[in-house]
Write a protein that holds these residues in place. Structure first.
Motif, PDB file in Angstrom:
ATOM      1  N   ARG A   1       0.983  -1.235  -0.053  1.00  0.00           N
ATOM      2  CA  ARG A   1       0.041   0.080  -0.068  1.00  0.00           C
ATOM      3  C   ARG A   1       0.740   1.015  -0.047  1.00  0.00           C
ATOM      4  NH1 ARG A   1      -3.261   2.319   4.164  1.00  0.00           N
ATOM      5  NH2 ARG A   1      -2.251   0.562   5.599  1.00  0.00           N
TER       6      ARG A   1
ATOM      7  N   ILE B   1       1.085   4.972   0.589  1.00  0.00           N
ATOM      8  CA  ILE B   1       0.394   6.337   0.966  1.00  0.00           C
ATOM      9  C   ILE B   1       0.978   7.586   0.558  1.00  0.00           C
ATOM     10  CG2 ILE B   1       0.132   7.312   3.339  1.00  0.00           C
ATOM     11  CD1 ILE B   1      -0.133   4.635   4.597  1.00  0.00           C
TER      12      ILE B   1
ATOM     13  N   ILE C   1     -15.205   6.276  11.043  1.00  0.00           N
ATOM     14  CA  ILE C   1     -14.797   7.197   9.999  1.00  0.00           C
ATOM     15  C   ILE C   1     -13.198   7.675  10.743  1.00  0.00           C
ATOM     16  CG2 ILE C   1     -14.766   9.264   8.754  1.00  0.00           C
ATOM     17  CD1 ILE C   1     -17.801   8.980   8.453  1.00  0.00           C
TER      18      ILE C   1
ATOM     19  N   SER D   1     -10.959   4.057  11.261  1.00  0.00           N
ATOM     20  CA  SER D   1     -10.668   2.944  10.599  1.00  0.00           C
ATOM     21  C   SER D   1     -10.900   3.411   9.025  1.00  0.00           C
ATOM     22  CB  SER D   1     -11.476   1.494  10.629  1.00  0.00           C
ATOM     23  OG  SER D   1     -12.707   2.163  10.401  1.00  0.00           O
ATOM     24  N   PHE D   2     -10.160   2.571   8.207  1.00  0.00           N
ATOM     25  CA  PHE D   2     -10.237   3.023   6.725  1.00  0.00           C
ATOM     26  C   PHE D   2     -11.117   2.203   6.097  1.00  0.00           C
ATOM     27  CE2 PHE D   2      -9.186   2.129   2.374  1.00  0.00           C
ATOM     28  CZ  PHE D   2      -9.536   3.307   1.817  1.00  0.00           C
TER      29      PHE D   2
ATOM     30  N   ARG E   1     -14.524   5.961   1.504  1.00  0.00           N
ATOM     31  CA  ARG E   1     -15.660   6.734   2.108  1.00  0.00           C
ATOM     32  C   ARG E   1     -16.828   6.855   1.167  1.00  0.00           C
ATOM     33  NH1 ARG E   1     -13.013   5.845   6.538  1.00  0.00           N
ATOM     34  NH2 ARG E   1     -11.243   7.210   7.137  1.00  0.00           N
TER      35      ARG E   1
ATOM     36  N   SER F   1     -12.185  12.829   7.841  1.00  0.00           N
ATOM     37  CA  SER F   1     -11.852  12.272   9.098  1.00  0.00           C
ATOM     38  C   SER F   1     -11.265  13.417  10.139  1.00  0.00           C
ATOM     39  CB  SER F   1     -10.884  11.140   8.866  1.00  0.00           C
ATOM     40  OG  SER F   1      -9.722  11.477   8.686  1.00  0.00           O
TER      41      SER F   1
ATOM     42  N   LYS G   1      -3.004   6.939  12.478  1.00  0.00           N
ATOM     43  CA  LYS G   1      -3.920   7.215  11.548  1.00  0.00           C
ATOM     44  C   LYS G   1      -3.608   7.295   9.992  1.00  0.00           C
ATOM     45  CE  LYS G   1      -7.562   9.564  14.346  1.00  0.00           C
ATOM     46  NZ  LYS G   1      -8.333  10.332  14.532  1.00  0.00           N
ATOM     47  N   LEU G   2      -2.540   7.953   9.920  1.00  0.00           N
ATOM     48  CA  LEU G   2      -1.731   8.148   8.471  1.00  0.00           C
ATOM     49  C   LEU G   2      -1.374   6.680   8.027  1.00  0.00           C
ATOM     50  CD1 LEU G   2       0.573  11.367   9.176  1.00  0.00           C
ATOM     51  CD2 LEU G   2      -1.467  11.027   7.735  1.00  0.00           C
ATOM     52  N   LEU G   3      -1.131   5.825   8.877  1.00  0.00           N
ATOM     53  CA  LEU G   3      -0.606   4.620   8.381  1.00  0.00           C
ATOM     54  C   LEU G   3      -1.842   3.607   8.156  1.00  0.00           C
ATOM     55  CD1 LEU G   3       2.644   3.609  10.749  1.00  0.00           C
ATOM     56  CD2 LEU G   3       2.636   4.759   8.351  1.00  0.00           C
ATOM     57  N   ALA G   4      -2.735   3.916   8.914  1.00  0.00           N
ATOM     58  CA  ALA G   4      -3.918   3.102   8.590  1.00  0.00           C
ATOM     59  C   ALA G   4      -4.797   3.437   7.241  1.00  0.00           C
ATOM     60  CB  ALA G   4      -4.834   2.919   9.991  1.00  0.00           C
ATOM     61  N   GLY G   5      -4.277   4.821   6.687  1.00  0.00           N
ATOM     62  CA  GLY G   5      -5.235   5.221   5.757  1.00  0.00           C
ATOM     63  C   GLY G   5      -6.288   5.982   6.261  1.00  0.00           C
ATOM     64  N   VAL G   6      -6.605   6.356   7.503  1.00  0.00           N
ATOM     65  CA  VAL G   6      -7.855   7.138   7.876  1.00  0.00           C
ATOM     66  C   VAL G   6      -7.946   8.516   7.463  1.00  0.00           C
ATOM     67  CG1 VAL G   6      -8.919   7.759  10.104  1.00  0.00           C
ATOM     68  CG2 VAL G   6      -8.273   5.526   9.837  1.00  0.00           C
TER      69      VAL G   6
ATOM     70  N   ALA H   1       4.382   6.825   2.347  1.00  0.00           N
ATOM     71  CA  ALA H   1       4.915   5.679   3.025  1.00  0.00           C
ATOM     72  C   ALA H   1       4.409   4.243   2.220  1.00  0.00           C
ATOM     73  CB  ALA H   1       4.078   5.291   4.456  1.00  0.00           C
TER      74      ALA H   1
END
Lengths: 283, 363
Positions: A14, A16, A119, A122-123, A126, A280, B54-59, B67
């Protein structure tokens, strides 16, 4: 530069970044579709925990409006020039479409608040917050369509043969436009929560602004008439009525409606993608 | 093998207001996690620990940097946030697992284990709204405890629940570690960090100020928390300073805006980070009258303690004329520096936070 030499093989990576590409966004919508189903399942399970009540609440609002409008029409002695079908059938078809549009948009706005906890913790994609209420409202729409068919049969209006092509067009116009509007309304609410109070008012105004208990052909102002005709939700109503014997909309208008509904959904998706980044942080 | 690679990750918030200032919640975070590593994250409230997770979880999306996360990543939902009150415990297991990204099939394979672990078998078909908060918590942890994810992020999981349950959680977390899964562990419970993590990151106003062996990180963190006064925002209290050694403590603060000159009623409470009160000092216990000359007063509290090393929470009560002016719950943290007189590790729920001199002999 970064290399993946040290990364374990055969596992999804993944990435980011501050911005997410549109293709990635679509991929995620597809990948996590089971979560979407769970969202819908949750709402259905809660609503239909007592099946009779669940059913009553899903059709309560349009049927109450149906009764009220019929009564008002009778007492005021107003004649409605409808396009070649009994007024009751014309009305219930309009209400079925309006009810779906309204409940999908309201459901979408409310889902931001009712899901605030997950929200911020957790991801999941959306956009499911827009899609889930809409798909759930589709069950109510199905019930309303059956009731419409029942009312039509009662008043001797048979479903016409072309409805095999008319109904899919009606559903397409309704779904795609509603998705766009729901996404726009929800994005606006995310940006500024005060829209939460304004949007229900607009939706009820739609009950009067859309050709539900009158038809655009009754208008003598040609500009106003054109504006009414332009709306893809009116288009959806026209197609539903056409399935029960009213005049079929012309090809040109239909193409215009289809393009317009696609444009609404594109605007909605773009707007939503813009605000979902900060979702969020805003709730 | 590195499974998490974080390169210059940052998150800024624009603060609304006249000055349009910018808050750097996370600044230029760069680190790697290797497969099977357990890494602790410590820092004071607002240091950016939760934002980093939260950043790592994608929230939430970063505003700068990037990352790479290899394999599945899950973070524990806050107690019951993913639960729907009207659905049964069983339905909520599926719902919650799905939100965490677990397929229905996988969840149904683990369902019996999850229910057994949660200890709420009897109520599993009752709506969640009938559950106590403890039951909800156990169910929520049971779900994450059975996830097969490669990387697990735990944010303050030990801050809630009774002691038996905390022990069960900790045992489970050690099992994850044995299974070779990668763990990111955020906690104010320094002893738990000490037990679980070989390596710890220290966050301070959004930046990673230390990344290395846990014992060094804990030392640095002790210095950080003791050297700086707590930034308490309060109407009546200001200039709060806390000092602590292994046997003594001081709490200094000034009072302002007091409504009258009447005698003050002050209470200073020291408790564990999970809310158990340990000491309470009040000027009334010792018949000490404190009368402010104008609307201000300077207060110094000195005390002896027998606390084990770790982070405790200080709460302050201010009253006048039998009326509460303010109750500042968790106003600041009180840190007892690391030392180890008895060879123990941990002020945990079995060994407790208090030390005493004792002898055991064979007679």
């Amino acid at each position: 530069m970064l290399t993946f030499d040290s990364m374990p093989a055969n596992k999804p990576v993944r990435h980011i970044t501050p911005n997410q590409s549109f293709s990635n966004w679509l991929l995620q919508l597809n990948e996590r579709r089971e979560t979407l189903l769970f969202f819908i399942w949750k709402d259905l399970k809660v609503q239909y925990s007592k099946p009779i009540f669940g059913l009553i609440w899903s059709i309560f609002q349009p049927l109450v409006y149906f009764g009220i409008i019929l009564l008002v029409m009778q007492f005021s002695g107003r004649q409605t020039a409808t396009t070649g079908m009994p007024f009751e059938v014309y009305l219930i078809a309009g209400l079925a479409v309006w009810n779906f549009c309204t409940s999908a948009i309201l459901g979408s706005i409310n889902s931001i608040q009712s899901n605030a906890g997950i929200i911020s913790k957790s991801f999941f994609p959306r956009f499911y917050l827009v899609l889930a209420p809409m798909l759930k409202s589709s069950i109510d729409l199905l019930i309303m369509l059956l009731i419409t068919a029942g009312v039509a049969a009662w008043y001797g209006q048979q479903m016409v043969l072309q409805s095999i092509s008319l109904l899919p067009t009606m559903l397409f116009l309704l779904w795609i436009t509603t998705m766009g509007w729901a996404a726009i309304a929800t994005s606006a609410t995310i940006m500024n929560r005060h829209f939460r109070h304004a949007i229900p008012v607009l939706l009820y105004a739609m009950l009067f602004a859309l050709p539900i208990f009158y038809s655009a052909s009754e208008m003598d102002n040609s500009l106003l008439k054109t504006i009414y005709t332009l709306n893809p939700i009116s288009g959806s109503m026209d197609f539903l009525r056409a399935s029960f014997g009213a005049a079929t909309p012309t090809l040109n208008t239909t193409i215009f409606w289809l393009l317009q509904s696609l444009a609404w959904s594109a605007i909605g998706v773009l707007f939503f993608r813009k605000v979902e980044k900060s979702l969020s942080d805003r709730i | 093998m590195s499974v998490v690679k974080v390169i210059g990750l940052g998150k800024t918030y624009l603060l609304k207001g006249k000055d349009k200032s910018v808050l750097h919640a996370v600044k230029n975070a760069t680190f790697e996690l290797n497969e099977g590593e357990s890494v602790g994250i410590i820092g004071r409230n607002g240091a950016g620990k939760s934002t980093l997770l939260k950043l790592l979880a994608g929230v939430t999306l970063p505003t700068s940097g990037e990352a790479f996360i290899t394999g599945s990543f899950s973070s524990l939902l806050e107690v019951g946030t993913g639960f729907h009150p009207d659905l049964s415990g069983r339905d909520n297991i599926f719902l919650n697992a799905s939100i965490l990204g677990v397929s229905k099939h996988e969840t149904s394979l683990e369902l019996a284990n999850i229910i057994a672990f949660s200890g709420v078998e009897k109520f599993i078909d009752q709506p969640i709204r009938t559950y106590s908060s403890g039951m909800k918590l156990r169910l929520a942890f049971a779900i994450i405890a059975h996830l097969k994810t490669d990387i697990i992020a735990l944010d303050e999981v030990l801050a809630v629940g009774d002691s038996m349950f905390q022990i069960k959680c900790m045992e489970r977390i050690f099992e994850f570690k044995k299974q070779g899964r990668t763990i990111l562990f955020v906690s104010h419970n320094l002893s738990a960090i000490n037990k679980l993590c070989e390596r710890t990151l220290v966050l301070e106003s959004g930046s990673i100020v230390f990344d290395g062996p846990t014992d060094e990180a804990l030392k640095l963190y002790a210095d950080l928390t003791n050297s700086q006064s707590g930034q308490v925002v309060s109407k009546y209290l200001t200039d709060l300073e806390i000092g602590g050694t292994k046997s003594e403590g001081t709490v200094l603060f000034s009072l302002k805006n007091l409504p009258t000159n009447a005698a003050l009623d002050l209470g200073i409470n020291i408790g564990t980070s999970d809310g158990i009160s340990l000491y309470h000092f009040s000027n009334r216990f010792i018949n000490c009258d404190i009368t402010p000359e104008d609307s201000t007063a300077k207060i110094e509290v000195k005390f002896e303690h027998q606390l084990k090393p770790g982070n405790y929470s200080i709460s302050i009560y201010i009253g006048q004329n039998e009326q509460q002016l303010e109750w500042l719950s968790n106003a600041a943290s009180f840190l007892v520096p690391a030392f180890n007189p008895h060879g123990f590790h941990n002020p945990d729920s079995i060994q407790g936070p208090i030390i005493s001199n004792f002898s055991i002999s064979q007679s």
